[in-house]
Design a protein around this motif. Structure first.
Motif, PDB file in Angstrom:
ATOM      1  N   LEU A 191       0.860  -1.181   0.000  1.00 19.56           N
ATOM      2  CA  LEU A 191       0.000   0.000   0.000  1.00 19.56           C
ATOM      3  C   LEU A 191       0.896   1.231   0.000  1.00 19.56           C
ATOM      4  O   LEU A 191       1.897   1.289   0.721  1.00 19.56           O
ATOM      5  N   GLU A 192       0.538   2.216  -0.806  1.00 19.27           N
ATOM      6  CA  GLU A 192       1.349   3.420  -0.953  1.00 19.27           C
ATOM      7  C   GLU A 192       0.462   4.647  -0.797  1.00 19.27           C
ATOM      8  O   GLU A 192      -0.641   4.713  -1.331  1.00 19.27           O
ATOM      9  N   LEU A 193       0.956   5.631  -0.052  1.00 27.58           N
ATOM     10  CA  LEU A 193       0.260   6.898   0.134  1.00 27.58           C
ATOM     11  C   LEU A 193       1.126   8.021  -0.418  1.00 27.58           C
ATOM     12  O   LEU A 193       2.298   8.143  -0.071  1.00 27.58           O
ATOM     13  N   GLN A 194       0.528   8.827  -1.283  1.00 31.86           N
ATOM     14  CA  GLN A 194       1.212  10.005  -1.819  1.00 31.86           C
ATOM     15  C   GLN A 194       0.408  11.241  -1.449  1.00 31.86           C
ATOM     16  O   GLN A 194      -0.782  11.334  -1.757  1.00 31.86           O
ATOM     17  N   VAL A 195       1.047  12.193  -0.785  1.00 26.74           N
ATOM     18  CA  VAL A 195       0.417  13.449  -0.405  1.00 26.74           C
ATOM     19  C   VAL A 195       1.012  14.551  -1.266  1.00 26.74           C
ATOM     20  O   VAL A 195       2.233  14.743  -1.286  1.00 26.74           O
ATOM     21  N   SER A 225       4.742  19.850  -4.945  1.00 24.84           N
ATOM     22  CA  SER A 225       5.674  18.841  -4.451  1.00 24.84           C
ATOM     23  C   SER A 225       4.867  17.760  -3.747  1.00 24.84           C
ATOM     24  O   SER A 225       3.676  17.936  -3.467  1.00 24.84           O
ATOM     25  N   SER A 226       5.491  16.636  -3.484  1.00 25.05           N
ATOM     26  CA  SER A 226       4.745  15.534  -2.874  1.00 25.05           C
ATOM     27  C   SER A 226       5.653  14.695  -1.993  1.00 25.05           C
ATOM     28  O   SER A 226       6.882  14.719  -2.133  1.00 25.05           O
ATOM     29  N   THR A 227       5.035  13.962  -1.094  1.00 29.67           N
ATOM     30  CA  THR A 227       5.723  13.005  -0.243  1.00 29.67           C
ATOM     31  C   THR A 227       5.040  11.657  -0.418  1.00 29.67           C
ATOM     32  O   THR A 227       3.808  11.582  -0.414  1.00 29.67           O
ATOM     33  N   THR A 228       5.830  10.609  -0.569  1.00 28.15           N
ATOM     34  CA  THR A 228       5.286   9.272  -0.768  1.00 28.15           C
ATOM     35  C   THR A 228       5.827   8.334   0.297  1.00 28.15           C
ATOM     36  O   THR A 228       7.021   8.340   0.583  1.00 28.15           O
ATOM     37  N   ARG A 229       4.942   7.552   0.870  1.00 28.28           N
ATOM     38  CA  ARG A 229       5.303   6.526   1.836  1.00 28.28           C
ATOM     39  C   ARG A 229       4.603   5.227   1.445  1.00 28.28           C
ATOM     40  O   ARG A 229       3.470   5.241   0.991  1.00 28.28           O
ATOM     41  N   SER A 230       5.289   4.103   1.622  1.00 30.05           N
ATOM     42  CA  SER A 230       4.698   2.820   1.270  1.00 30.05           C
ATOM     43  C   SER A 230       4.974   1.804   2.361  1.00 30.05           C
ATOM     44  O   SER A 230       5.882   1.984   3.182  1.00 30.05           O
ATOM     45  N   VAL A 236      -3.758   1.080   7.997  1.00 26.02           N
ATOM     46  CA  VAL A 236      -2.397   1.328   7.504  1.00 26.02           C
ATOM     47  C   VAL A 236      -2.287   2.735   6.922  1.00 26.02           C
ATOM     48  O   VAL A 236      -1.280   3.430   7.122  1.00 26.02           O
ATOM     49  N   LEU A 237      -3.316   3.183   6.227  1.00 27.16           N
ATOM     50  CA  LEU A 237      -3.295   4.541   5.673  1.00 27.16           C
ATOM     51  C   LEU A 237      -3.196   5.580   6.781  1.00 27.16           C
ATOM     52  O   LEU A 237      -2.426   6.544   6.684  1.00 27.16           O
ATOM     53  N   TYR A 238      -3.972   5.409   7.828  1.00 31.90           N
ATOM     54  CA  TYR A 238      -3.919   6.348   8.945  1.00 31.90           C
ATOM     55  C   TYR A 238      -2.518   6.346   9.573  1.00 31.90           C
ATOM     56  O   TYR A 238      -2.002   7.392   9.967  1.00 31.90           O
ATOM     57  N   GLU A 239      -1.915   5.170   9.676  1.00 32.79           N
ATOM     58  CA  GLU A 239      -0.573   5.084  10.262  1.00 32.79           C
ATOM     59  C   GLU A 239       0.459   5.785   9.374  1.00 32.79           C
ATOM     60  O   GLU A 239       1.339   6.502   9.874  1.00 32.79           O
ATOM     61  N   LEU A 240       0.367   5.578   8.062  1.00 33.47           N
ATOM     62  CA  LEU A 240       1.293   6.231   7.142  1.00 33.47           C
ATOM     63  C   LEU A 240       1.139   7.749   7.196  1.00 33.47           C
ATOM     64  O   LEU A 240       2.127   8.500   7.184  1.00 33.47           O
ATOM     65  N   PHE A 241      -0.113   8.202   7.251  1.00 31.09           N
ATOM     66  CA  PHE A 241      -0.362   9.641   7.302  1.00 31.09           C
ATOM     67  C   PHE A 241       0.150  10.237   8.610  1.00 31.09           C
ATOM     68  O   PHE A 241       0.795  11.298   8.622  1.00 31.09           O
ATOM     69  N   VAL A 298      -3.819   7.107  -3.128  1.00 26.77           N
ATOM     70  CA  VAL A 298      -3.560   5.824  -2.474  1.00 26.77           C
ATOM     71  C   VAL A 298      -3.471   4.757  -3.555  1.00 26.77           C
ATOM     72  O   VAL A 298      -4.306   4.710  -4.464  1.00 26.77           O
ATOM     73  N   ARG A 299      -2.449   3.922  -3.445  1.00 30.86           N
ATOM     74  CA  ARG A 299      -2.227   2.893  -4.462  1.00 30.86           C
ATOM     75  C   ARG A 299      -1.976   1.555  -3.773  1.00 30.86           C
ATOM     76  O   ARG A 299      -1.183   1.472  -2.833  1.00 30.86           O
TER      77      ARG A 299
END
Length: 327
Positions: free
Chosen positions: A225-229, A235-240, A256-261, A276-277
């Motif tokens: 699961l990947e989150l891109q803000v 500009s953007s920040t990506t976490r997976s 998991v999304l809440y944790e990544l955010f 979200v991917r």
């Protein structure tokens, strides 16, 4: 670096993931050297296409925009430059629905580059931007005027050399032919730049519901699961994260999304969009589902088939959490 402006960065507005995948059929009719930049962009090397079609890069870009509008009803914005970085910066500077073509004369596109903010350069995130700002370096021109040794002292040897090259317009990356990866994507673009974390979490909840339903409809489960803000300055920040076990369950994706955010620890960041991917998709029948002793999780799993059936009968979002009412 490419000597003529033949790289096109094309950004398509409000294209769903499935439509985004289909776009590459149209792009491939123009050039086989097209690289996906999910969720909504692509890089195209037009060098061969200009010779084949006897058209300029700007004419080819206009042709592509017209075909995308006619076939999918989609607007697009683009930038054309001598390399990947400059094409992307040109696209960022283009008015919506237009293509910004950088001049081929180095002296002219160098002037354009010098005026860009530091964050525009790939490789400069918020932390490095703050570090450079402490030395009075605020634009690409400020960075370009520094000796290489000074930049390396501030940013480190390898990073400093890379930043020094890019501040002078050099980007050694090529366009690598690659279509969209096997994944599902859900993007929410806010009507305005958002500061409220609760509003962002509501968008993440909606994304978890959307992706969970689509995975279950396709009888697939996701391993990553990947989150891109994306921020107000583009500009953007990506976490997976690799999930503890492959899943298609909305509550697991939501958690998991809440944790990544939360791990991003954003403070007063103006957010323009969240994407979200889910990836590494596998047929659900190939993996055994792990039971839990959490009554809330099990109740949610029991309800999911009912919610999915309601969605198929009455449309997506027919049944939704109270937190999303009014969306």
């Amino acid at each position: 670096m490419t000597t003529s402006s033949t790289i096109l960065h094309l950004r398509v507005h409000r294209a769903g993931f499935e439509t985004y995948r289909e776009l590459f059929t149209v792009l491939g009719d123009t050039t086989p050297v097209a690289q996906a930049l999910p969720p909504d962009s692509a890089l195209l090397d037009l060098a061969g296409a200009t010779r084949y079609f006897a058209l300029t890069p700007a004419q080819l870009a206009d042709r592509l925009q017209t075909r995308l509008a006619a076939r999918y009803g989609l607007a697009s914005t683009g930038g054309i430059g001598p390399n990947r970085m400059l094409a992307t910066l040109a696209a960022d500077a283009a008015a919506p629905g237009t293509v910004h073509v950088l001049p081929e004369a180095p002296a002219e596109w160098e002037q354009f580059l010098r005026g860009r903010p530091l964050r525009a350069l790939p490789g400069i995130g918020p932390a490095l931007e703050r570090t450079l700002a402490r030395y009075g370096i605020e634009t690409v021109g400020d960075l370009a005027d520094l000796p290489l040794a000074t930049v390396q002292r501030i940013a480190g040897t390898s990073t400093g050399r890379l930043l020094h090259e890019r501040a002078h317009g050099t980007d050694r990356r090529t366009v690598a032919p690659a279509g969209p990866p096997a994944a599902l994507t859900s993007t929410h673009r806010f009507d305005r730049d958002v500061l409220d974390p609760a509003e962002i979490r509501r968008a993440l909840l909606a994304a978890a519901i959307d992706l969970g339903a689509r995975l279950r409809a396709a009888r697939q489960i996701a391993r990553t699961l990947e989150l891109q803000v994306t921020y107000a300055d583009r500009s953007s920040t990506t976490r997976s994260r690799t999930l503890r076990e492959p899943t298609a369950h909305t509550p697991a994706l939501q958690q998991v999304l809440y944790e990544l955010f939360a791990a991003l620890a954003l403070q007063r960041a103006r957010v323009r969009a969240v994407t979200v991917r889910v990836g590494e998709l596998t047929a659900a029948t190939q993996v055994a589902e792990q039971l839990t002793f959490d009554r809330l999780i099990e109740d949610a799993r029991t309800l999911e088939p009912v919610i999915d059936q309601a969605g198929r009968r009455f449309g997506p979002g027919a049944v939704r959490p109270a937190a999303l009412l009014g969306r």
